[in-house]
Design an enzyme around this catalytic site. Structure first.
Site, mmCIF file in Angstrom:
data_model
loop_
_atom_site.group_PDB
_atom_site.id
_atom_site.type_symbol
_atom_site.label_atom_id
_atom_site.label_comp_id
_atom_site.label_asym_id
_atom_site.label_seq_id
_atom_site.Cartn_x
_atom_site.Cartn_y
_atom_site.Cartn_z
ATOM 1 N N THR A 97 13.147 -15.215 23.569
ATOM 2 C CA THR A 97 13.449 -16.616 23.870
ATOM 3 C C THR A 97 12.784 -17.527 22.832
ATOM 4 O O THR A 97 13.354 -18.525 22.399
ATOM 5 C CB THR A 97 12.927 -16.945 25.288
ATOM 6 O OG1 THR A 97 13.466 -15.984 26.191
ATOM 7 C CG2 THR A 97 13.329 -18.322 25.732
ATOM 8 N N GLU A 98 11.584 -17.125 22.415
ATOM 9 C CA GLU A 98 10.835 -17.929 21.441
ATOM 10 C C GLU A 98 11.457 -17.874 20.042
ATOM 11 O O GLU A 98 11.225 -18.758 19.216
ATOM 12 C CB GLU A 98 9.381 -17.457 21.367
ATOM 13 C CG GLU A 98 8.530 -17.800 22.580
ATOM 14 C CD GLU A 98 8.791 -16.915 23.801
ATOM 15 O OE1 GLU A 98 9.397 -15.833 23.641
ATOM 16 O OE2 GLU A 98 8.418 -17.322 24.917
ATOM 17 N N LEU A 110 21.465 8.809 27.012
ATOM 18 C CA LEU A 110 20.445 7.766 26.881
ATOM 19 C C LEU A 110 20.957 6.406 27.379
ATOM 20 O O LEU A 110 22.086 6.025 27.088
ATOM 21 C CB LEU A 110 20.067 7.641 25.391
ATOM 22 C CG LEU A 110 19.157 6.478 25.006
ATOM 23 C CD1 LEU A 110 17.717 6.754 25.434
ATOM 24 C CD2 LEU A 110 19.199 6.232 23.495
ATOM 25 N N ASP A 156 9.261 -5.058 14.883
ATOM 26 C CA ASP A 156 8.686 -6.201 14.171
ATOM 27 C C ASP A 156 8.461 -5.881 12.692
ATOM 28 O O ASP A 156 8.235 -4.738 12.327
ATOM 29 C CB ASP A 156 7.362 -6.601 14.851
ATOM 30 C CG ASP A 156 6.941 -8.016 14.493
ATOM 31 O OD1 ASP A 156 7.766 -8.771 13.945
ATOM 32 O OD2 ASP A 156 5.775 -8.364 14.762
ATOM 33 N N HIS A 210 16.375 -8.089 8.290
ATOM 34 C CA HIS A 210 17.074 -7.885 9.562
ATOM 35 C C HIS A 210 18.240 -6.916 9.367
ATOM 36 O O HIS A 210 18.482 -6.049 10.187
ATOM 37 C CB HIS A 210 17.588 -9.214 10.121
ATOM 38 C CG HIS A 210 16.491 -10.198 10.433
ATOM 39 N ND1 HIS A 210 15.364 -9.844 11.138
ATOM 40 C CD2 HIS A 210 16.346 -11.517 10.137
ATOM 41 C CE1 HIS A 210 14.576 -10.911 11.265
ATOM 42 N NE2 HIS A 210 15.148 -11.931 10.661
ATOM 43 N N ARG A 232 -0.008 -7.276 19.600
ATOM 44 C CA ARG A 232 0.224 -8.165 20.747
ATOM 45 C C ARG A 232 1.542 -7.815 21.423
ATOM 46 O O ARG A 232 2.351 -7.057 20.898
ATOM 47 C CB ARG A 232 0.177 -9.641 20.331
ATOM 48 C CG ARG A 232 1.139 -10.011 19.235
ATOM 49 C CD ARG A 232 1.096 -11.518 18.924
ATOM 50 N NE ARG A 232 1.869 -11.793 17.714
ATOM 51 C CZ ARG A 232 1.359 -11.779 16.488
ATOM 52 N NH1 ARG A 232 0.089 -11.559 16.287
ATOM 53 N NH2 ARG A 232 2.132 -12.021 15.437
HETATM 54 C C1 IPE Z 1 8.643 -10.230 18.872
HETATM 55 O O1 IPE Z 1 8.470 -10.399 17.501
HETATM 56 C C2 IPE Z 1 10.080 -10.409 19.235
HETATM 57 C C3 IPE Z 1 11.000 -9.385 18.730
HETATM 58 C C4 IPE Z 1 10.666 -8.296 18.094
HETATM 59 C C5 IPE Z 1 12.387 -9.620 19.003
HETATM 60 P P1 IPE Z 1 8.015 -11.807 16.890
HETATM 61 O O2 IPE Z 1 7.884 -11.601 15.431
HETATM 62 O O3 IPE Z 1 8.918 -12.869 17.345
HETATM 63 O O4 IPE Z 1 6.596 -11.999 17.588
HETATM 64 P P2 IPE Z 1 5.364 -12.932 17.188
HETATM 65 O O5 IPE Z 1 5.891 -14.306 17.050
HETATM 66 O O6 IPE Z 1 4.828 -12.410 15.911
HETATM 67 O O7 IPE Z 1 4.402 -12.759 18.303
HETATM 68 C C1 IPE Z 2 11.395 -8.718 13.939
HETATM 69 O O1 IPE Z 2 11.029 -9.000 12.625
HETATM 70 C C2 IPE Z 2 12.803 -9.159 14.259
HETATM 71 C C3 IPE Z 2 12.899 -10.329 15.146
HETATM 72 C C4 IPE Z 2 11.907 -10.918 15.739
HETATM 73 C C5 IPE Z 2 14.227 -10.863 15.371
HETATM 74 P P1 IPE Z 2 10.485 -10.422 12.214
HETATM 75 O O2 IPE Z 2 11.638 -11.269 11.839
HETATM 76 O O3 IPE Z 2 9.605 -10.966 13.257
HETATM 77 O O4 IPE Z 2 9.650 -10.069 10.909
HETATM 78 P P2 IPE Z 2 8.204 -10.612 10.536
HETATM 79 O O5 IPE Z 2 7.307 -10.300 11.699
HETATM 80 O O6 IPE Z 2 8.333 -12.077 10.298
HETATM 81 O O7 IPE Z 2 7.830 -9.841 9.307
HETATM 82 MG MG MG Z 3 7.639 -10.797 13.652
#
Ligand code: IPE
Ligand code: IPE
Ligand code: MG
Length: 247
Positions: A67-68, A132, A21, A38, A195
């Site tokens: 999924t979200e 792995l 994240d 990314h 979380r």
């Molecule tokens: C969780 O990260 C999903 C992935 C790392 C793929 P999100 O950035 O989507 O999570 P929330 O929305 O902050 O909980």
């Molecule tokens: C995690 O980074 C990657 C995915 C969920 C695909 P984020 O894109 O959620 O980055 P933040 O949390 O918005 O900084």
């Molecule tokens: Mg995020």
């Protein structure tokens, strides 16, 4: 002593799961578009995967797309899907060279056809590797996985109903995407968010949780070592008391 030498090789977590994240925030801090984060996240993936393989970790699960995450702006979702394709192309050799077996969890058939087809080819290509196991969680959500398991149980037992007395954890787990994969011993989440975000809810019942402020694109194998060193200081009691564990 450097961090890697502090790791007890006899007490490695068998399975590490990572919520990668903070890509968007990393890019925005640098005045760039989220997708730049990314793209740089792929470097973190490479280094973490290589580091885990070299240490002798058996299973590494990376949460790459939930999924979200479909609910993000279309432009970002499209960019993530193309990045998946380019990463599969660019990382194929690394996987083969490092004897890594690729697996996926999540609704892979719900991904764009070109993505799911490429994944399936790479899964087949690496199927006999015995180093792995790298598990990518794609189009994954734990609640989807659990509901899906219930659906499979019901449809499989339409003709001959299952005896309720036979339903236990072991029975149920066979219907999860993670069948044959041990539960994660350690969960790492980057970017200072505390979380679970619908990740491996069933499997993480007894995982040790490790949170770091590091944003995913900055994460390197040394950060993984730090998490493992921290994990090894913990006492996993599984409901028992300390004296029973020490025996
Ligand atoms: C969780 O990260 C999903 C992935 C790392 C793929 P999100 O950035 O989507 O999570 P929330 O929305 O902050 O909980
Ligand atoms: C995690 O980074 C990657 C995915 C969920 C695909 P984020 O894109 O959620 O980055 P933040 O949390 O918005 O900084
Ligand atoms: Mg995020």
């Amino acid at each position: 002593m450097d961090l890697k030498d502090q790791i007890d090789k006899k007490n490695l977590p068998q399975h590490i799961a990572v919520i990668m994240d903070g890509n968007g925030r990393w890019a925005q801090k640098k005045g760039n578009q989220r997708i730049f984060g990314h793209k740089n996240g792929v470097k973190a993936v490479r280094d973490t995967v290589e580091g885990a393989a070299e240490l002798g970790i058996n299973f590494l699960t990376l949460y790459a797309f939930s999924t979200e995450n479909w609910n993000r702006p279309k432009q970002e979702v499209d960019a993530l899907m193309s990045l998946l394709i380019t990463s599969i192309n660019s990382e194929t050799d690394t996987l083969i060279k490092n004897n890594i077996r690729l697996l996926t969890i999540g609704n892979i058939d719900g991904l764009p056809k070109n993505v799911s087809a490429k994944l399936k080819v790479l899964i087949n290509k690496t199927a006999n590797n015995n180093g792995l196991s790298l598990i990518l969680a794609l189009n994954y959500s734990a609640r989807w996985e659990i509901v899906n398991a219930v659906k499979s149980i019901v449809s499989e037992h339409k003709q001959n109903p299952v005896d309720v007395n036979n339903i236990d954890n072991k029975f149920f787990e066979k219907y999860l995407n993670t069948k044959d994969i041990p539960d994660p011993d350690l969960l790492v989440r980057t970017s200072g968010e505390y979380r679970i975000s619908n990740f491996l809810i069933w499997q993480m019942a007894y995982s040790e949780l490790y949170f770091t402020e590091v944003l995913w694109p900055d994460f390197r194998r040394n950060d993984l070592y730090e998490a493992i060193v921290d994990y090894q200081k913990r006492e996993r009691r599984f409901g028992k008391i300390s004296e029973q564990i020490k025996k």
